[in-house]
Enzyme design. Structure first.
Site, mmCIF file in Angstrom:
data_model
loop_
_atom_site.group_PDB
_atom_site.id
_atom_site.type_symbol
_atom_site.label_atom_id
_atom_site.label_comp_id
_atom_site.label_asym_id
_atom_site.label_seq_id
_atom_site.Cartn_x
_atom_site.Cartn_y
_atom_site.Cartn_z
ATOM 1 N N HIS A 191 60.957 0.188 -27.399
ATOM 2 C CA HIS A 191 61.409 0.837 -26.155
ATOM 3 C C HIS A 191 62.349 -0.095 -25.373
ATOM 4 C CE1 HIS A 191 60.802 3.527 -22.578
ATOM 5 N NE2 HIS A 191 61.125 2.416 -21.947
ATOM 6 N N GLU A 192 61.877 -1.306 -25.117
ATOM 7 C CA GLU A 192 62.699 -2.238 -24.326
ATOM 8 C C GLU A 192 63.964 -2.623 -25.091
ATOM 9 O OE1 GLU A 192 61.995 -2.269 -21.345
ATOM 10 O OE2 GLU A 192 59.866 -1.709 -21.395
ATOM 11 N N GLU B 179 66.939 5.679 -20.001
ATOM 12 C CA GLU B 179 65.655 5.988 -20.624
ATOM 13 C C GLU B 179 65.853 6.770 -21.928
ATOM 14 O OE1 GLU B 179 63.197 4.437 -19.479
ATOM 15 O OE2 GLU B 179 61.392 5.439 -20.230
ATOM 16 N N HIS C 266 66.586 -0.101 -24.428
ATOM 17 C CA HIS C 266 67.291 -0.423 -23.175
ATOM 18 C C HIS C 266 68.251 -1.593 -23.414
ATOM 19 C CE1 HIS C 266 65.177 2.181 -20.376
ATOM 20 N NE2 HIS C 266 63.988 1.689 -20.667
HETATM 21 ZN ZN ZN Z 1 62.127 2.541 -20.084
#
Ligand code: ZN
Length: 512
Positions: free
Chosen positions: A276-277, A306, A280
């Site tokens: 997830h990170e 996101e 980003h």
């Molecule tokens: Zn996030």
């Protein structure tokens, strides 16, 4: 060189320096979460406060306003999607927002935020909503005052927000309106609620047990690093460290920091957290470095940000093709924990859908119902259609209605999230927007790129990363989130792609 060209160059130079100040704040913030000794907190609060003040003063100086006004009446803005027009238009948006609030209100807001957050921490610890309630009331009054300032500010943009909620939403998702979100979220909810009821009707399974065996910390870290590098995160231009609350900080070109936390009794927290990170992080690493500090070098919105993290975490990282490549590696690395587990069992475990109380622990399907509930309640609170007295009761009623769960106490109900205590009203919907955009982009990527899943199965994630870089990352703020989605997919925002994905998730999760 014309005078207006000189003015533009001066504006860009100024914005780049302001961007450098912002990145100094970023380093301090990262250090505070990762390395700072406890006794250094007061010093750090002073350092960060000073940098934030210098940043604000520099950005809101009348000089910026003069340069913008001069450029707006020049011929340099002919192409609305050219660099100059984008930088001037988007800087104007941020400048007007930053200069609209009276200093006295900003001061009152930051003081109230500190007290409100302290009250929330206490209240959550004791599950005592009464302790938080008066502060929430004060916070809402301030947010109404803030929103009113934005609404009554001058300016001639025809697309300015007209409701209190939209005025706040604008700060997180520029150009988005609650009315649009209500339509798309209603579509989503209408299909999700029955799907989740159906899954809950199948009864409990212990398929997720395999995710809670013992996974050694060092092995988890190495595996997560391997996956992040494989999907294209550049560790020569970034880091991965440990913090209590995982985050990604895009400090600037060549420096993007990810954090996670490890629990030896859970595989998912760290692994999917890092994907997830890293999603980003890939966005930050794909922003054009030459535009650092200006809108052309900045992310579009929280929703689009996101969409990048959710795509790598859920649509890619939980997919069968991804695990065709990573499953044998996981089995080798985690030996005993995964001995005798089949890949189908693993797929079932990582796709399990089960209604639960806590947003941050929710699976990818029920997660959106947690968000829609918050989105509706925060609008009602802000607009005065729901009193703070009635919040817990309404929260619990909605949890039962949408997710079929009984909320045992407010700590696991309306006190669970930090957002409202920090004045972040209008933030929640960007999480589900991220899921919606991610599904929409991913369907398009599969159409544009041949045999994408074949590539994933061979451990080749370059085609998708390059597609995202070209279509999204390199564009900066050239288009609004909605325009970008329209341009890339030819469609307006819709619940259909995400629902197609979630039905698949429900099927895989229910197959074991
Ligand atoms: Zn996030």
């Amino acid at each position: 060189m014309s005078n207006t060209q000189k003015t533009y160059d001066r504006l860009v130079t100024e914005l780049k320096e302001i961007g450098l100040l912002g990145s100094v704040g970023g380093v301090l913030g990262w250090d505070e979460q990762v390395l700072l000794p406890d006794k250094g907190r007061e010093l750090r609060a002073g350092q960060s406060g000073l940098i934030a003040r210098l940043h604000h003063e520099r950005f809101t100086s009348p000089l910026i306003g003069q340069m913008l006004a001069e450029l707006e009446s020049s011929g340099l803005l002919a192409d609305p999607h050219g660099d100059v027009a984008v930088n001037v238009r988007q800087t104007r948006r941020s400048y007007d927002r930053a200069t609209t609030l009276p200093a006295e209100l900003v001061e009152r807001m930051s003081r109230t935020e500190v007290h409100c957050q302290q009250a929330w921490v206490e209240a959550r610890k004791k599950s005592d909503y009464g302790h938080f309630k008066p502060w929430l009331e004060k916070m809402l009054a301030l947010k109404r005052e803030e929103a009113q300032c934005y609404l009554s500010a001058g300016g001639d943009q025809s697309d300015r927000p007209t409701t209190l909620y939209d005025a706040l939403l604008e700060g997180f998702e520029p150009g988005e309106r609650a009315e649009n979100l209500r339509r798309v979220f209603a579509e989503l909810r209408a299909e999700l609620v029955p799907l989740i009821e159906e899954i809950a009707g199948r009864g409990k399974s212990d398929s997720a047990e395999v995710l809670h065996r013992r996974f050694a910390r060092d092995q988890q870290e190495q595996f997560a690093r391997e996956a992040a590098a494989k999907i294209g995160f550049d560790f020569e231009a970034g880091r991965l460290d440990v913090s209590a609350h995982p985050f990604c900080s895009g400090i600037g070109p060549g420096d993007v920091r990810l954090t996670t936390r490890y629990r030896e009794d859970s595989f998912t927290d760290a692994f999917f957290g890092v994907l997830h990170e890293a999603g980003h992080g890939l966005y930050h690493q794909g922003l054009p470095a030459e535009h650092f500090g200006t809108p052309c070098g900045s992310p579009v919105s929280l929703g689009i940000h996101e969409s990048q993290s959710r795509m790598w975490e859920n649509l890619v990282g939980r997919g069968r093709a991804f695990w065709n490549y990573f499953w044998p590696k996981a089995q080798e690395r985690f030996g005993a924990a995964l001995a005798g587990v089949s890949m189908d069992q693993w797929m079932g475990a990582i796709h399990r859908v089960e209604p639960s109380l806590i947003r941050v622990e929710a699976d990818e399907a029920t997660y959106n119902l947690h968000i829609i509930l918050r989105f509706e309640l925060e609008q009602a609170l802000l607009h005065g259609d729901l009193s703070v007295d009635d919040l817990p009761g309404e929260w619990n009623r909605r949890m039962k209605q949408d997710l079929g769960v009984d909320v045992p106490d407010d700590a696991r109900g309306c006190l669970q999230d930090i957002h409202w205590s920090g004045g972040m009203i209008g933030y929640f919907p960007t999480y589900t927007l991220g899921n919606l955009y991610a599904a929409q982009f991913f369907e398009q990527a599969k159409m544009d790129l041949s045999d994408l899943e074949g590539h994933f199965s061979r451990g080749d994630f370059v085609p998708l990363r390059e597609w995202l870089r070209e279509k999204i990352h390199s564009q900066g703020k050239r288009y609004s989130a909605r325009e970008l989605a329209q341009k890339i997919t030819g469609q307006d925002l819709s619940a259909a792609p995400l629902m197609r994905h979630l039905r698949e998730v429900a099927q895989i999760g229910g197959a074991v």
